[in-house]
Design a protein around this motif. Structure first.
Motif: not given
Length: 153
Positions: A80-102
């Motif tokens: 509970p109340r850690e959804g924002t931190a979870l989203a930020l960690r997920t975004f860090q991974l997503d940014r790496c994956l998007v750059a890798g795909a590009a």
């Protein structure tokens, strides 16, 4: 219970699941929940019509409105109340994956044999420019059509 509205949700009407960030207690932090639209009561959630958005005509945007929507305990993602931190960690991974795909997208081009095109293939352009016809040979590229990045030869 979840009450509220979220505007500008992409593909909300087609999604099989939604990740909802909601305030669950006073103070900082929001909790994240994984909700399946088919398992929610029909009167608890509404998908509203497409909202107008400048420059995004082709994007299927809509809104979600929750009214007395139950949130079962097993839908909570993380703590509970850690959804924002979870989203930020997920975004860090997503940014790496998007750059890798590009970067990985041009790899088939890098591995394929290429030869400069003749003026006939470039539809009469004598400068070796980019072919303008889908009938040109896919393995024959003009010397100036592609930048040297990411696979200079």
């Amino acid at each position: 219970m979840l009450h509220g509205r979220k505007d500008l949700v992409r593909d909300a009407h087609r999604a099989g699941a939604w990740v909802v960030h909601a305030r669950t207690a006073p103070g900082p932090g929001r909790s994240a929940f994984l909700l399946e639209p088919g398992l929610l009561p029909a009167d608890a959630v509404r998908t509203l019509p497409r909202a107008p958005a400048s420059g995004l005509r082709g994007t299927p945007l809509s809104a979600l409105e929750f009214t007395h929507c139950p949130l079962p305990a097993d839908t909570l993602l993380g703590r509970p109340r850690e959804g924002t931190a979870l989203a930020l960690r997920t975004f860090q991974l997503d940014r790496c994956l998007v750059a890798g795909a590009a970067v990985a997208a041009p790899r088939p081009y890098c591995a394929s044999p290429r030869t400069p095109c003749s003026p006939a293939v470039t539809l009469g352009r004598s400068d070796g420019g980019t072919p303008r016809s889908p009938r040109s040979s896919p393995t024959c590229w003009p010397a100036t059509a592609w930048p040297s990045w990411p696979c200079a030869r």
